[in-house]
Design a protein around this motif. Sequence first.
Motif, PDB file in Angstrom:
ATOM      1  N   LEU A  41       0.816  -1.213   0.000  1.00 29.68           N
ATOM      2  CA  LEU A  41       0.000   0.000   0.000  1.00 29.68           C
ATOM      3  C   LEU A  41       0.852   1.268   0.000  1.00 29.68           C
ATOM      4  N   LYS A  44      -0.506   4.731  -0.922  1.00 28.43           N
ATOM      5  CA  LYS A  44      -1.970   4.718  -0.864  1.00 28.43           C
ATOM      6  C   LYS A  44      -2.446   5.478   0.370  1.00 28.43           C
ATOM      7  N   VAL A  46      -5.642   5.990   2.725  1.00 33.77           N
ATOM      8  CA  VAL A  46      -6.886   5.287   3.059  1.00 33.77           C
ATOM      9  C   VAL A  46      -7.591   6.018   4.200  1.00 33.77           C
ATOM     10  N   ILE A  65      -2.802  -1.168   7.374  1.00 39.17           N
ATOM     11  CA  ILE A  65      -2.556  -0.161   6.327  1.00 39.17           C
ATOM     12  C   ILE A  65      -1.179   0.462   6.515  1.00 39.17           C
ATOM     13  N   CYS A  72      -3.021   6.109   6.815  1.00 43.34           N
ATOM     14  CA  CYS A  72      -4.379   5.913   7.314  1.00 43.34           C
ATOM     15  C   CYS A  72      -4.799   7.128   8.122  1.00 43.34           C
ATOM     16  N   PHE A  96      -8.522  10.644  -0.797  1.00 42.29           N
ATOM     17  CA  PHE A  96      -8.251   9.247  -0.465  1.00 42.29           C
ATOM     18  C   PHE A  96      -8.327   8.339  -1.682  1.00 42.29           C
ATOM     19  N   ASP A  97      -7.485   7.302  -1.651  1.00 42.37           N
ATOM     20  CA  ASP A  97      -7.515   6.288  -2.701  1.00 42.37           C
ATOM     21  C   ASP A  97      -8.530   5.189  -2.405  1.00 42.37           C
ATOM     22  N   GLY A  98      -8.958   5.079  -1.163  1.00 45.28           N
ATOM     23  CA  GLY A  98      -9.944   4.080  -0.784  1.00 45.28           C
ATOM     24  C   GLY A  98     -10.476   4.374   0.610  1.00 45.28           C
ATOM     25  N   LEU A 283      -7.131  -5.977   1.860  1.00 43.76           N
ATOM     26  CA  LEU A 283      -6.665  -4.668   1.406  1.00 43.76           C
ATOM     27  C   LEU A 283      -5.838  -4.806   0.134  1.00 43.76           C
ATOM     28  N   PHE A 287      -6.937  -3.178  -3.558  1.00 43.22           N
ATOM     29  CA  PHE A 287      -6.074  -2.251  -4.294  1.00 43.22           C
ATOM     30  C   PHE A 287      -5.335  -2.956  -5.447  1.00 43.22           C
TER      31      PHE A 287
END
Length: 290
Positions: A41, A44, A46, A65, A72, A96-98, A283, A287
């Motif tokens: 990640l 990333k 989140v 994460i 996070c 955010f990416d997710g 996760l 992704f």
Amino acid sequence: MRKKRDILAVDDLRTPELVAIIERAQEMARLWEERRMPQSLAGKRVGLVVNDTGWRNTTAFDLGIQAMGGICVHPPLRWDTREALNDLATYLDNWFDGIVTRTPDLSILRAFADLSRGPVINARTRQNHPCETIGDLAFYFHRHRKVDGIKVGVVSPESNILQSWIEASAALPIAVVQVYPEKWHVKTTTSAYRRFSTSTDMNALVDADILVTDCWPDDATPSELERYQITAAMLDRRRPDSEFIPCPPVSRGKEVSADAMTHPACRVVEAKAFLLHAQNAALEWAFEEI
């Protein structure tokens, strides 16, 4: 355009996808113990949106994460229609990416996921709790190297834990039986989930490979549910290779007896430790890393 990968219910996943997550969780467990987590990640961002008192799977998400190189953040928003879902999705997509979140209602989560650009993972709703069930399945696979053909007995009223086990029976070749007084049987029709059944007979649990419990309902009296309590004597009658995984928080003296929690079949601590590894695998899948 490739379809994004949400995890909103266990049976939203195709069987090969769910199996891939369960199998990857085994490797994640090894890498965790060796303190060399993959940086799947990295880069990333989140959002972890939680507004309740539950802590296990959300803490594991936060930890996982970060351990896999992601960022996070906990946005202090509420899914209470104070802001329109399309507005929330747009604002969150800016940063955010997710999103990993707990929402009161699965329908709200599905609507939000439809509006969001990045993957959305269900950390619990009142209707279901997919990551908890995937974690237990990954733990069982860790112990027995299979999940196909197993039987899961759930001693619980209609609940989010039970519903996710029912979802699992649609996604995998496993049988699930709810054992409880009829007034609390799940409303889901067995025709919709052909590997799910209900019973009032505790003998239906004797051959279960996994035994799960959930809290007594608030509208019950002890006399209605005493015979559905899991005790050490009851666990003694089961196969020695079966697993007892009561759903925490556990109410000793209600759905389980104190001696059941110290019985060799009780694997709740080990299973919930495995929740981290299963969620890390989930996760990665969301992704598109596996």
